[in-house]
Design a protein around this motif. Sequence first.
Motif, PDB file in Angstrom:
ATOM      1  N   TYR A   1      -1.390   7.142   4.418  1.00  0.00           N
ATOM      2  CA  TYR A   1      -0.644   6.687   5.583  1.00  0.00           C
ATOM      3  C   TYR A   1       0.597   7.564   5.738  1.00  0.00           C
ATOM      4  O   TYR A   1       1.234   7.911   4.764  1.00  0.00           O
ATOM      5  CB  TYR A   1      -0.200   5.227   5.405  1.00  0.00           C
TER       6      TYR A   1
ATOM      7  N   THR B   1      -5.018   5.973  -0.332  1.00  0.00           N
ATOM      8  CA  THR B   1      -4.692   5.864   1.089  1.00  0.00           C
ATOM      9  C   THR B   1      -3.890   7.099   1.485  1.00  0.00           C
ATOM     10  O   THR B   1      -3.312   7.767   0.627  1.00  0.00           O
ATOM     11  CB  THR B   1      -3.792   4.639   1.340  1.00  0.00           C
TER      12      THR B   1
ATOM     13  N   ILE C   1      -5.114   0.560   9.072  1.00  0.00           N
ATOM     14  CA  ILE C   1      -5.697  -0.671   8.523  1.00  0.00           C
ATOM     15  C   ILE C   1      -6.486  -1.400   9.611  1.00  0.00           C
ATOM     16  O   ILE C   1      -7.617  -1.842   9.393  1.00  0.00           O
ATOM     17  CB  ILE C   1      -4.602  -1.594   7.916  1.00  0.00           C
TER      18      ILE C   1
ATOM     19  N   ARG D   1      -7.705  -2.093  -2.175  1.00  0.00           N
ATOM     20  CA  ARG D   1      -8.354  -0.784  -2.191  1.00  0.00           C
ATOM     21  C   ARG D   1      -9.323  -0.635  -3.359  1.00  0.00           C
ATOM     22  O   ARG D   1      -9.680   0.467  -3.732  1.00  0.00           O
ATOM     23  CB  ARG D   1      -7.310   0.342  -2.260  1.00  0.00           C
TER      24      ARG D   1
ATOM     25  N   ARG E   1       0.817  -1.215   0.000  1.00  0.00           N
ATOM     26  CA  ARG E   1       0.000   0.000   0.000  1.00  0.00           C
ATOM     27  C   ARG E   1       0.849   1.263   0.000  1.00  0.00           C
ATOM     28  O   ARG E   1       0.517   2.239  -0.682  1.00  0.00           O
ATOM     29  CB  ARG E   1      -0.933  -0.013   1.195  1.00  0.00           C
TER      30      ARG E   1
ATOM     31  N   GLU F   1     -10.273  -1.548   8.776  1.00  0.00           N
ATOM     32  CA  GLU F   1     -10.606  -2.801   8.094  1.00  0.00           C
ATOM     33  C   GLU F   1     -10.506  -4.024   8.997  1.00  0.00           C
ATOM     34  O   GLU F   1     -10.771  -5.135   8.559  1.00  0.00           O
ATOM     35  CB  GLU F   1      -9.668  -2.999   6.885  1.00  0.00           C
TER      36      GLU F   1
END
Length: 291
Positions: A129, A127, A139, A217, A111, A143
């Motif tokens: 991050y 994303t 995450i 994603r 990712r 998720e």
Amino acid sequence: MGSVTAMTVFFPLDTARLRLQVDEKRKSKTTHMVLLEIIKEEGLLAPYRGWLPVISSLCCSNFVYFYTFNSLKAVWVKGQRSTTGKDLVVGFVAGVVNVLLTTPLWVVNTRLKLQGAKFRNEDIVPTNYKGIIDAFHQIIRDEGVLALWNGTFPSLLLVFNPAIQFMFYEGLKRQLLKKRVQLSSLDVFIIGAIAKAIATTATYPMQTVQSILRFGRHRLNPENRTLGSLRNVLYLLRQRVKRFGIMGLYKGLEAKLLQTVLTAALMFLVYEKLTAATFTIMGLKRAAHKH
């Protein structure tokens, strides 16, 4: 050191492969064209995006793999000579342990590697991050913990990759030895490269599925995708074939093969040079002792 050097030198090839696997709308072009596009759209350093997380994961992975491999071997072989069969089994178990322990790292770095990429596919949720730790945090928060093990199933199947490679390697070696007394180091390298290329090609569709599941994603997701059950894997393979034909399973293979073969070549060269240097040093020491 060898694998870190090789991964660094050929990192752009890995970037090209991953983009082609994950971004369905990206047209399959030759590897250098893909890299030129990425540089043009995202800047000169874009092919090296996510280098640090990948290198960290690589070091952890190698450590886990070799530690498990050597511990198991020590317990099982106990001073006798190891056989090829035993080595393969131990390698397989070490591979499985490695997958189970380090998959979260690879999910995160897949990712981070794709963060900020300009995707052709609009269905991809971007994303944001800040780094490795933040990625783990987000995450798990968004998720669930199991998402860290996305793509575990195809990864476990990919543990067979070295076994396939080994089979072909041994087969090719036997063929060559019929014609020659012994093999030069170049022969060994070429056989190794061919065997690796065959194994990579055979297992590549699994790699594609693994990348897609790790990335996770895509808005259009089938039911659950945790652990990438067999159903998921088959679903993704079917989707790919439906949309792009059989060749869809091999998008990015060119970059992957270039990377594997060049990496093997680099490792081989470094290894040869190192062994030569080591022997020279040992020779010098011996000579010194004699005098």
